[in-house]
Write an enzyme that holds these catalytic residues in place. Structure first.
Site, PDB file in Angstrom:
ATOM      1  N   LYS A   1      -4.420 -25.645   6.697  1.00 42.05           N
ATOM      2  CA  LYS A   1      -3.735 -25.478   5.456  1.00 42.05           C
ATOM      3  C   LYS A   1      -5.183 -24.670   4.737  1.00 42.05           C
ATOM      4  CE  LYS A   1      -0.247 -28.505   3.932  1.00 42.05           C
ATOM      5  NZ  LYS A   1       0.222 -29.480   2.907  1.00 42.05           N
TER       6      LYS A   1
ATOM      7  N   LYS B   1       9.243 -24.476  16.135  1.00 38.31           N
ATOM      8  CA  LYS B   1       9.894 -25.537  15.347  1.00 38.31           C
ATOM      9  C   LYS B   1      10.469 -24.630  14.172  1.00 38.31           C
ATOM     10  CE  LYS B   1       8.999 -29.563  12.633  1.00 38.31           C
ATOM     11  NZ  LYS B   1       8.218 -30.578  12.267  1.00 38.31           N
TER      12      LYS B   1
ATOM     13  N   LYS C   1      10.289 -24.049   7.010  1.00 35.42           N
ATOM     14  CA  LYS C   1      10.653 -23.619   5.650  1.00 35.42           C
ATOM     15  C   LYS C   1       9.637 -22.446   5.416  1.00 35.42           C
ATOM     16  CE  LYS C   1       8.352 -27.227   3.140  1.00 35.42           C
ATOM     17  NZ  LYS C   1       8.674 -28.731   2.573  1.00 35.42           N
TER      18      LYS C   1
END
Ligand code: TRP
Length: 346
Positions: free
Chosen positions: A125, A207, A210
């Site tokens: 992040k 995977k 979103k």
């Protein structure tokens, strides 16, 4: 049996406690539905479940305030529309129960910079938001530990990406208990027995997420037309055989997983039935299964989101119940670390 024993026998047994949460930041995908929400629904029978809307975690990256507020209510509606029963399970916003932030502060003082620096999600992040590497992003796992430990949680259903955070939660809890005695229940991860991993429609080795482009995922709230279009364009392969082989045929295998996860039959049976009929038929079948699964959820979602008063009532009432439970643990912790007694303590 004397009176006392009879009464003890009818007393309902305490069920193990489950805690999990989803951030109200962005769209939920079919992967979230199959991998998390649907399992959360079944867990309600055997456990006391607490399903939090973790808005405090969401602001570790910048959010548009109006959107965040809207998404919190939408997420509550999605929880309920998926089958989580707000009369049995707690559905509430993290920010409405101040004990989360209060315990997080205390636990910050029992967490080392070194162990937080090793978190892979923090590294990822901070690379993705290089202009905003804030302290909240760094101590994110401590707030998550507070979420879990406040409720004396036994089991935490999380995906593999959160395993490291659960580990640090256990470490913090054991460290605290080591100093002050058995204050916290040490939680375990809960990996559901069933629950296929749903992959990206465009890069089926990855995977479904979103954070990837629109066409790679099915959103829980996608309309049938969008679902049809996205599955039609899903990447397959060129050998034309309908066979489950995630290594060599990830796209086809993903469609088979989706069909099977949504009640369209065992994978082998689906392969046998569709043999020789081509990928067009396979995609049609997958589309039908997804639409059939999401249709009732959509209808329920639309009904709920039109009734803001009801949703507000649910999260208000459940936040109150959650606060009662959370404060029991918080008060104990505050006492243990030596904060002054409160005059009005019950
Ligand atoms: N960090 C989790 C995620 O992004 C969300 C979360 C916050 C959570 N607190 C939690 C999950 C406590 C389980 C338990 O997926």
């Amino acid at each position: 049996m004397d009176q006392e024993n009879t009464q003890a026998a009818v007393k309902p047994e305490k069920k193990p406690i489950i805690f999990s949460g989803i951030q109200p930041s962005g769209t939920l995908t079919l992967g979230n539905y199959i991998g998390a929400l649907r399992n959360w629904v079944t867990l309600q029978d055997q456990y006391d479940c607490i399903y939090c809307i973790v808005d405090e975690h969401a602001i570790t990256v910048r959010q548009n305030p109006a959107e965040l507020r809207r998404r919190c209510l939408e997420l509550a509606a999605i929880y309920i529309a998926s089958g989580i029963d707000p009369a049995r399970s707690l559905i509430y916003c993290q920010s409405h129960v101040s004990a989360h932030a209060e315990l997080a502060w205390i636990l910050n003082c029992f967490t080392y910079m070194g162990e937080l620096s090793r978190m892979t999600q923090f590294k990822a992040k901070s690379a993705a938001h290089a202009d905003n590497i804030n302290a909240g992003l760094f101590t994110y796992p401590v707030l998550m530990a507070a979420d879990i430990l406040l409720y004396q949680t036994n089991l935490v259903p999380v995906g593999v990406d959160q395993k490291q955070h659960l580990e640090i939660c256990r470490d913090i809890a054991m460290r605290f208990n080591g100093v002050y005695g058995d204050v916290f229940t040490i939680p375990e991860g809960y990996i559901p027995k069933t629950g296929a991993k749903i992959m990206s429609l465009q890069e089926p080795q990855k995977k479904m997420s979103k954070s990837d482009p629109e066409e790679t995922y099915i959103a829980i709230l996608d309309e049938p037309d969008a679902i049809r279009r996205k599955i039609k364009r899903a990447v397959t392969d060129s050998d034309g055989e309908i066979r489950f082989d995630p290594e060599n045929k990830p796209g086809v295998s993903n469609l088979l997983s989706i069909i099977s996860a949504l009640g369209g039959g065992e994978i082998n049976a689906v392969c046998a039935e569709l043999q020789g009929q081509g990928y067009g038929k396979l995609k049609e079948r997958a589309t039908d299964c997804v639409i059939a699964a999401l249709d009732p959820l959509h209808a329920e979602f639309k009904r709920l989101i039109a009734d803001k008063g009801y949703l507000q009532g649910v999260i208000d009432e459940n936040a109150e119940k959650a606060a009662y439970l959370a404060n029991k643990t918080l008060r104990k912790v505050q006492k243990k670390v030596g904060f002054a007694a409160r005059g009005e303590r019950k």
